[in-house]
Design a protein around this motif. Structure first.
Motif, PDB file in Angstrom:
ATOM      1  N   GLU A 108       0.809  -1.322   0.081  1.00 41.47           N
ATOM      2  CA  GLU A 108       0.100   0.000   0.305  1.00 41.47           C
ATOM      3  C   GLU A 108       0.759   1.286  -0.098  1.00 41.47           C
ATOM      4  OE1 GLU A 108       0.078  -1.785   4.338  1.00 41.47           O
ATOM      5  OE2 GLU A 108      -0.091  -2.302   2.069  1.00 41.47           O
ATOM      6  N   LYS A 109       2.229   1.205   0.405  1.00 39.69           N
ATOM      7  CA  LYS A 109       3.068   2.356   0.120  1.00 39.69           C
ATOM      8  C   LYS A 109       3.733   2.500  -1.167  1.00 39.69           C
ATOM      9  CE  LYS A 109       4.356   4.802   3.189  1.00 39.69           C
ATOM     10  NZ  LYS A 109       3.457   6.149   3.667  1.00 39.69           N
ATOM     11  N   CYS A 110       3.259   1.681  -2.105  1.00 45.96           N
ATOM     12  CA  CYS A 110       3.776   1.626  -3.543  1.00 45.96           C
ATOM     13  C   CYS A 110       2.959   1.824  -4.616  1.00 45.96           C
ATOM     14  CB  CYS A 110       4.331   0.204  -3.903  1.00 45.96           C
ATOM     15  SG  CYS A 110       5.682  -0.381  -2.646  1.00 45.96           S
ATOM     16  N   ILE A 111       3.127   2.278  -5.728  1.00 42.89           N
ATOM     17  CA  ILE A 111       2.720   2.721  -6.867  1.00 42.89           C
ATOM     18  C   ILE A 111       2.941   1.923  -8.122  1.00 42.89           C
ATOM     19  CG2 ILE A 111       1.677   4.572  -8.409  1.00 42.89           C
ATOM     20  CD1 ILE A 111       2.264   6.605  -6.093  1.00 42.89           C
ATOM     21  N   PHE A 112       2.158   1.523  -8.875  1.00 42.54           N
ATOM     22  CA  PHE A 112       2.518   0.745  -9.872  1.00 42.54           C
ATOM     23  C   PHE A 112       2.150   1.258 -11.280  1.00 42.54           C
ATOM     24  CE2 PHE A 112       1.874  -2.312 -13.571  1.00 42.54           C
ATOM     25  CZ  PHE A 112       2.823  -2.542 -13.984  1.00 42.54           C
ATOM     26  N   VAL A 113       2.838   1.327 -12.177  1.00 46.01           N
ATOM     27  CA  VAL A 113       2.498   2.191 -13.347  1.00 46.01           C
ATOM     28  C   VAL A 113       2.989   1.404 -14.875  1.00 46.01           C
ATOM     29  CG1 VAL A 113       2.698   4.393 -14.921  1.00 46.01           C
ATOM     30  CG2 VAL A 113       2.984   4.598 -12.493  1.00 46.01           C
ATOM     31  N   GLY A 114       1.911   1.188 -15.493  1.00 44.71           N
ATOM     32  CA  GLY A 114       2.341   0.322 -16.719  1.00 44.71           C
ATOM     33  C   GLY A 114       1.216   0.544 -17.947  1.00 44.71           C
ATOM     34  N   GLU A 115       1.210   0.069 -19.034  1.00 49.24           N
ATOM     35  CA  GLU A 115       0.290   0.336 -20.245  1.00 49.24           C
ATOM     36  C   GLU A 115      -0.646  -0.960 -20.303  1.00 49.24           C
ATOM     37  OE1 GLU A 115       1.911  -3.132 -22.083  1.00 49.24           O
ATOM     38  OE2 GLU A 115       3.014  -1.851 -20.768  1.00 49.24           O
ATOM     39  N   ASN A 116      -0.556  -2.014 -19.705  1.00 46.76           N
ATOM     40  CA  ASN A 116      -1.306  -3.200 -19.660  1.00 46.76           C
ATOM     41  C   ASN A 116      -2.308  -3.063 -18.539  1.00 46.76           C
ATOM     42  OD1 ASN A 116      -2.065  -6.126 -19.018  1.00 46.76           O
ATOM     43  ND2 ASN A 116      -0.613  -6.376 -20.644  1.00 46.76           N
ATOM     44  N   LEU A 117      -3.605  -3.325 -18.943  1.00 42.09           N
ATOM     45  CA  LEU A 117      -4.501  -3.052 -18.116  1.00 42.09           C
ATOM     46  C   LEU A 117      -4.553  -4.208 -17.128  1.00 42.09           C
ATOM     47  CD1 LEU A 117      -7.195  -1.562 -16.870  1.00 42.09           C
ATOM     48  CD2 LEU A 117      -8.392  -2.861 -18.705  1.00 42.09           C
ATOM     49  N   ALA A 118      -4.367  -5.527 -17.492  1.00 41.56           N
ATOM     50  CA  ALA A 118      -4.334  -6.631 -16.607  1.00 41.56           C
ATOM     51  C   ALA A 118      -3.211  -6.537 -15.742  1.00 41.56           C
ATOM     52  CB  ALA A 118      -4.144  -7.838 -17.475  1.00 41.56           C
ATOM     53  N   GLU A 119      -2.176  -5.906 -15.989  1.00 43.47           N
ATOM     54  CA  GLU A 119      -1.200  -5.792 -15.069  1.00 43.47           C
ATOM     55  C   GLU A 119      -1.434  -4.768 -13.859  1.00 43.47           C
ATOM     56  OE1 GLU A 119       2.473  -5.433 -17.036  1.00 43.47           O
ATOM     57  OE2 GLU A 119       2.436  -7.542 -17.990  1.00 43.47           O
ATOM     58  N   VAL A 120      -2.227  -3.823 -14.395  1.00 51.20           N
ATOM     59  CA  VAL A 120      -2.638  -2.667 -13.502  1.00 51.20           C
ATOM     60  C   VAL A 120      -3.683  -3.319 -12.457  1.00 51.20           C
ATOM     61  CG1 VAL A 120      -4.076  -0.490 -13.329  1.00 51.20           C
ATOM     62  CG2 VAL A 120      -1.974  -0.562 -14.934  1.00 51.20           C
ATOM     63  N   ILE A 121      -4.490  -4.180 -12.773  1.00 53.35           N
ATOM     64  CA  ILE A 121      -5.420  -4.618 -12.051  1.00 53.35           C
ATOM     65  C   ILE A 121      -4.800  -5.540 -11.177  1.00 53.35           C
ATOM     66  CG2 ILE A 121      -7.493  -6.066 -12.046  1.00 53.35           C
ATOM     67  CD1 ILE A 121      -8.215  -4.975 -14.677  1.00 53.35           C
ATOM     68  N   GLY A 122      -3.723  -6.303 -11.647  1.00 54.61           N
ATOM     69  CA  GLY A 122      -2.955  -7.293 -10.973  1.00 54.61           C
ATOM     70  C   GLY A 122      -2.342  -6.532  -9.579  1.00 54.61           C
ATOM     71  N   ALA A 123      -1.789  -5.347  -9.912  1.00 55.29           N
ATOM     72  CA  ALA A 123      -1.071  -4.534  -8.794  1.00 55.29           C
ATOM     73  C   ALA A 123      -2.061  -4.278  -7.779  1.00 55.29           C
ATOM     74  CB  ALA A 123      -0.519  -3.374  -9.344  1.00 55.29           C
ATOM     75  N   GLN A 124      -3.278  -3.743  -8.154  1.00 53.31           N
ATOM     76  CA  GLN A 124      -4.247  -3.388  -7.126  1.00 53.31           C
ATOM     77  C   GLN A 124      -4.590  -4.650  -6.613  1.00 53.31           C
ATOM     78  OE1 GLN A 124      -7.343  -1.860  -9.971  1.00 53.31           O
ATOM     79  NE2 GLN A 124      -6.340   0.180 -10.184  1.00 53.31           N
ATOM     80  N   ALA A 125      -4.758  -5.649  -7.121  1.00 54.92           N
ATOM     81  CA  ALA A 125      -5.198  -6.828  -6.226  1.00 54.92           C
ATOM     82  C   ALA A 125      -4.284  -7.251  -5.256  1.00 54.92           C
ATOM     83  CB  ALA A 125      -5.294  -7.980  -7.181  1.00 54.92           C
ATOM     84  N   ALA A 126      -2.803  -6.788  -5.373  1.00 48.12           N
ATOM     85  CA  ALA A 126      -1.887  -7.030  -4.476  1.00 48.12           C
ATOM     86  C   ALA A 126      -1.842  -5.956  -3.360  1.00 48.12           C
ATOM     87  CB  ALA A 126      -0.314  -7.113  -5.182  1.00 48.12           C
ATOM     88  N   GLY A 127      -2.714  -5.054  -3.428  1.00 54.08           N
ATOM     89  CA  GLY A 127      -2.799  -3.811  -2.647  1.00 54.08           C
ATOM     90  C   GLY A 127      -2.069  -2.531  -2.931  1.00 54.08           C
ATOM     91  N   MET A 128      -1.507  -2.569  -4.267  1.00 55.15           N
ATOM     92  CA  MET A 128      -0.883  -1.392  -4.570  1.00 55.15           C
ATOM     93  C   MET A 128      -1.714  -0.348  -5.403  1.00 55.15           C
ATOM     94  SD  MET A 128       2.892  -2.341  -6.712  1.00 55.15           S
ATOM     95  CE  MET A 128       4.130  -3.068  -5.643  1.00 55.15           C
ATOM     96  N   ARG A 129      -1.458   0.953  -5.298  1.00 62.08           N
ATOM     97  CA  ARG A 129      -2.359   1.974  -6.068  1.00 62.08           C
ATOM     98  C   ARG A 129      -1.436   1.719  -7.555  1.00 62.08           C
ATOM     99  NH1 ARG A 129      -1.503   6.990  -2.422  1.00 62.08           N
ATOM    100  NH2 ARG A 129      -0.006   5.506  -1.488  1.00 62.08           N
ATOM    101  N   SER A 130      -2.490   1.845  -8.459  1.00 64.61           N
ATOM    102  CA  SER A 130      -1.577   1.789  -9.784  1.00 64.61           C
ATOM    103  C   SER A 130      -2.569   2.589 -10.946  1.00 64.61           C
ATOM    104  CB  SER A 130      -2.098   0.265 -10.291  1.00 64.61           C
ATOM    105  OG  SER A 130      -3.367  -0.069 -10.424  1.00 64.61           O
ATOM    106  N   MET A 131      -1.511   2.921 -12.007  1.00 65.68           N
ATOM    107  CA  MET A 131      -2.188   3.759 -13.028  1.00 65.68           C
ATOM    108  C   MET A 131      -1.871   3.365 -14.241  1.00 65.68           C
ATOM    109  SD  MET A 131      -1.114   7.812 -13.323  1.00 65.68           S
ATOM    110  CE  MET A 131      -2.196   8.203 -11.771  1.00 65.68           C
TER     111      MET A 131
END
Length: 339
Positions: A108-131
């Motif tokens: 939850e103290k991390c952000i993930f940024v990527g162009e792939n929607l599935a990967e962004v959702i995967g990061a959210q599932a892990a508790g990261m904020r993502s964009m």
């Protein structure tokens, strides 16, 4: 004391920070990816990369690719994470949790940024904020004036010059392929029969010279820069030989296209003509590119301000293709066909 709501930002690599045009080689988006990472670092976030690598590409090989592209200095010592390290691939949530743990942080103290929607959702599932970062890159990060980089006798240090010289490295692959094709055509013992196996590389060179070298690099990058150079006081005589080279190149490209069409129709006489055209094209652009890199671009860059440089880079990005992946993939196909 104010603390940031996040401590680290993780980025995907391929199609987020640049283009992987062949295995082990990353072409970064310039200048946007570097300015983005500089900004993230300036606001106090540690930077990491999370990437999936093929089974035959090690973590060390992946980091070497990142280092060659110029990103290594931005990355936290514990921030480069691959599927080999984590034991799972994106978008599995465990790879993001593993990356956060490597940094000594909760997700939850991390952000993930990527162009792939599935990967962004995967990061959210892990508790990261993502964009989600658009691909190809658009207007999500505004170019800003950037002072000259490394200046030498042959470089002004301007970003516009750097981009054009990097395009020359891409074009050089087409020129080298033209030389390779010329040698293979010259070595044929039964041209009428053997030339059929070379129709793909011939057609790719014809297409790339017309649509990458001329339509994109000449018309939408270099000749845009030349207009600004004249506005800044460059004498037209400084451009005369280069513009003549462009016209000569266009004549070669049209003649190569005609020869290709004739070869497809079974005209074996066109093979000899194409061989001569490939040699003439390669000879012209070897000298042409060297003069531009070492002389002309330096003269133009010395006339530009930081603001001029940023505007030219932004303008070329707007009027040119948003994504050069197609060209890079076609060049890779050309090289494979001639291997």
């Amino acid at each position: 004391m104010h603390t940031l709501p996040a401590d680290a930002a993780f980025f995907d690599i391929r199609d987020t920070l640049g283009i992987v045009d062949r295995q082990g080689h990353l072409v970064p988006y310039r200048p946007s990816s570097f300015q983005l990472l500089e900004t993230i670092r300036a606001i106090g976030l540690r930077i990491g990369l999370i990437t999936n690598l093929p089974t035959d590409v090690s973590t060390a090989d992946g980091f070497a690719m990142v280092k060659e592209a110029g990103f290594a200095d931005f990355i936290d010592p514990n921030g480069f994470v691959t599927n080999h390290d984590a034991g799972v691939e994106k978008p599995h949530p465990e790879i993001y949790s593993f990356a956060a743990q490597r940094m000594g942080l909760p997700p939850e103290k991390c952000i993930f940024v990527g162009e792939n929607l599935a990967e962004v959702i995967g990061a959210q599932a892990a508790g990261m904020r993502s964009m989600l970062k658009p691909f190809p890159p658009g207007r999500e990060f505004l170019f800003k004036p950037s002072g000259p980089g490394q200046i030498s006798q042959t470089s002004s240090g301007r970003i516009s010059e750097l981009i054009l010289e990097e395009d020359h490295l891409i074009a050089k692959r087409i020129v080298l392929s033209a030389v390779n094709l010329k040698h293979k055509l010259e070595a044929m013992t039964d041209p009428a029969a053997e030339v059929r196996s070379y129709l793909q590389p011939i057609g790719l060179i014809v297409w790339l010279t017309q649509h990458f070298i001329d339509s994109f690099h000449h018309r939408k990058e270099e000749e845009v820069l030349f207009r600004f150079a004249l506005m800044k006081g460059l004498h037209p005589s400084e451009l005369a030989s280069t513009l003549t080279d462009h016209e000569q190149g266009r004549a070669y490209f049209r003649a190569m296209d005609a020869a290709f069409q004739r070869i497809c129709l079974g005209d074996t006489a066109a093979i000899t003509e194409l061989i001569a055209l490939l040699g003439a094209f390669a000879n012209l652009y070897k000298a042409h590119g060297k003069y531009e890199d070492d002389v002309l671009f330096k003269k133009i860059g010395d006339l530009l301000t930081d603001e001029d440089d940023a505007i030219i880079v932004d303008l070329a990005g707007r009027i040119g293709p948003a994504d050069i992946t197609l060209y890079l993939n076609l060049i890779a196909s050309l090289e494979k066909a001639l291997a």
